[in-house]
Design a protein around this motif. Structure first.
Motif, PDB file in Angstrom:
ATOM      1  N   ALA A  36     -13.368  -1.140  -7.044  1.00 61.70           N
ATOM      2  CA  ALA A  36     -13.307  -2.560  -7.419  1.00 61.70           C
ATOM      3  C   ALA A  36     -14.179  -2.831  -8.645  1.00 61.70           C
ATOM      4  O   ALA A  36     -13.765  -3.537  -9.564  1.00 61.70           O
ATOM      5  CB  ALA A  36     -13.744  -3.434  -6.241  1.00 61.70           C
ATOM      6  N   ARG A  37     -15.362  -2.261  -8.658  1.00 64.16           N
ATOM      7  CA  ARG A  37     -16.242  -2.418  -9.827  1.00 64.16           C
ATOM      8  C   ARG A  37     -15.643  -1.743 -11.061  1.00 64.16           C
ATOM      9  O   ARG A  37     -15.667  -2.292 -12.159  1.00 64.16           O
ATOM     10  CB  ARG A  37     -17.631  -1.839  -9.536  1.00 64.16           C
ATOM     11  N   GLN A  38     -15.102  -0.561 -10.869  1.00 63.31           N
ATOM     12  CA  GLN A  38     -14.555   0.207 -11.990  1.00 63.31           C
ATOM     13  C   GLN A  38     -13.414  -0.524 -12.695  1.00 63.31           C
ATOM     14  O   GLN A  38     -13.351  -0.548 -13.917  1.00 63.31           O
ATOM     15  CB  GLN A  38     -14.054   1.565 -11.487  1.00 63.31           C
ATOM     16  N   ILE A  39     -12.521  -1.143 -11.911  1.00 60.77           N
ATOM     17  CA  ILE A  39     -11.370  -1.792 -12.546  1.00 60.77           C
ATOM     18  C   ILE A  39     -11.523  -3.308 -12.659  1.00 60.77           C
ATOM     19  O   ILE A  39     -10.635  -3.967 -13.179  1.00 60.77           O
ATOM     20  CB  ILE A  39     -10.039  -1.427 -11.845  1.00 60.77           C
ATOM     21  N   GLY A  40     -12.635  -3.852 -12.190  1.00 57.93           N
ATOM     22  CA  GLY A  40     -12.894  -5.277 -12.345  1.00 57.93           C
ATOM     23  C   GLY A  40     -12.012  -6.160 -11.489  1.00 57.93           C
ATOM     24  O   GLY A  40     -11.425  -7.115 -11.987  1.00 57.93           O
ATOM     25  N   MET A  41     -11.941  -5.847 -10.209  1.00 53.92           N
ATOM     26  CA  MET A  41     -11.088  -6.598  -9.286  1.00 53.92           C
ATOM     27  C   MET A  41     -11.878  -6.883  -8.009  1.00 53.92           C
ATOM     28  O   MET A  41     -12.735  -6.084  -7.617  1.00 53.92           O
ATOM     29  CB  MET A  41      -9.851  -5.733  -8.961  1.00 53.92           C
ATOM     30  N   SER A  42     -11.590  -8.005  -7.382  1.00 54.64           N
ATOM     31  CA  SER A  42     -12.270  -8.316  -6.125  1.00 54.64           C
ATOM     32  C   SER A  42     -11.846  -7.306  -5.056  1.00 54.64           C
ATOM     33  O   SER A  42     -10.737  -6.769  -5.084  1.00 54.64           O
ATOM     34  CB  SER A  42     -11.943  -9.732  -5.661  1.00 54.64           C
ATOM     35  N   ARG A  43     -12.742  -7.049  -4.103  1.00 48.33           N
ATOM     36  CA  ARG A  43     -12.421  -6.098  -3.033  1.00 48.33           C
ATOM     37  C   ARG A  43     -11.231  -6.548  -2.189  1.00 48.33           C
ATOM     38  O   ARG A  43     -10.384  -5.730  -1.863  1.00 48.33           O
ATOM     39  CB  ARG A  43     -13.643  -5.832  -2.169  1.00 48.33           C
ATOM     40  N   HIS A  47      -7.988  -4.284  -1.949  1.00 48.42           N
ATOM     41  CA  HIS A  47      -7.565  -3.785  -0.634  1.00 48.42           C
ATOM     42  C   HIS A  47      -6.078  -4.075  -0.397  1.00 48.42           C
ATOM     43  O   HIS A  47      -5.349  -3.209   0.096  1.00 48.42           O
ATOM     44  CB  HIS A  47      -8.423  -4.392   0.471  1.00 48.42           C
ATOM     45  N   MET A  48      -5.627  -5.263  -0.762  1.00 44.34           N
ATOM     46  CA  MET A  48      -4.215  -5.616  -0.601  1.00 44.34           C
ATOM     47  C   MET A  48      -3.328  -4.674  -1.428  1.00 44.34           C
ATOM     48  O   MET A  48      -2.318  -4.168  -0.950  1.00 44.34           O
ATOM     49  CB  MET A  48      -3.988  -7.073  -1.009  1.00 44.34           C
ATOM     50  N   HIS A  49      -3.732  -4.412  -2.666  1.00 42.36           N
ATOM     51  CA  HIS A  49      -2.949  -3.516  -3.520  1.00 42.36           C
ATOM     52  C   HIS A  49      -2.989  -2.080  -2.991  1.00 42.36           C
ATOM     53  O   HIS A  49      -1.971  -1.375  -3.022  1.00 42.36           O
ATOM     54  CB  HIS A  49      -3.457  -3.559  -4.960  1.00 42.36           C
ATOM     55  N   LEU A  50      -4.133  -1.644  -2.508  1.00 42.21           N
ATOM     56  CA  LEU A  50      -4.235  -0.296  -1.945  1.00 42.21           C
ATOM     57  C   LEU A  50      -3.346  -0.138  -0.719  1.00 42.21           C
ATOM     58  O   LEU A  50      -2.724   0.916  -0.524  1.00 42.21           O
ATOM     59  CB  LEU A  50      -5.686   0.031  -1.597  1.00 42.21           C
ATOM     60  N   GLN A  51      -3.254  -1.164   0.107  1.00 42.96           N
ATOM     61  CA  GLN A  51      -2.363  -1.113   1.271  1.00 42.96           C
ATOM     62  C   GLN A  51      -0.924  -0.916   0.836  1.00 42.96           C
ATOM     63  O   GLN A  51      -0.183  -0.134   1.443  1.00 42.96           O
ATOM     64  CB  GLN A  51      -2.493  -2.390   2.106  1.00 42.96           C
TER      65      GLN A  51
END
Length: 109
Positions: A36-43, A47-51
């Motif tokens: 999340a830190r690396q790509i600048g996105m909220s956790r 998490h939704m995208h990873l699912q």
């Protein structure tokens, strides 16, 4: 590959956030907070995208314990190769389920 699987993979890759996630994980596996830190996105959004990527079989998540005993979920890119040609798409289209065909008809309206 079945039509349903192809639709799921293409839908997962059809989002720029998910493409960036795959790109980051192609370089190295990472845990949710670090990614999340690396790509600048909220956790929660990550998490939704990873699912979605995991459901499409594009990433693999494993739960691991850190040295201090904290549970951390690490993700890595699953090995995959897709070759899209008119022929492979036609073959996949013949295997689409009835639900996918209904969605196609609704999209055409």
């Amino acid at each position: 590959m079945s039509g349903d699987e192809l639709v799921k993979v293409l839908a997962a890759l059809g989002n720029p956030h998910r493409m960036r996630i795959i790109a980051a994980l192609a370089a190295e596996r990472n845990y949710v907070s670090g990614l999340a830190r690396q790509i600048g996105m909220s956790r929660p959004l990550l998490h939704m995208h990873l699912q979605r990527l995991e459901a499409a079989g594009l990433v693999i998540g494993t739960l691991e314990l850190s040295p201090d005993g904290k549970a951390m979920k690490f993700y890595e890119v699953a090995p995959f190769v897709y070759r899209l040609t008119p022929c492979t798409i036609a073959e996949a289209a013949r295997t689409l389920t009835a639900a996918d065909r209904r969605a196609e008809r609704e999209d055409a309206r």
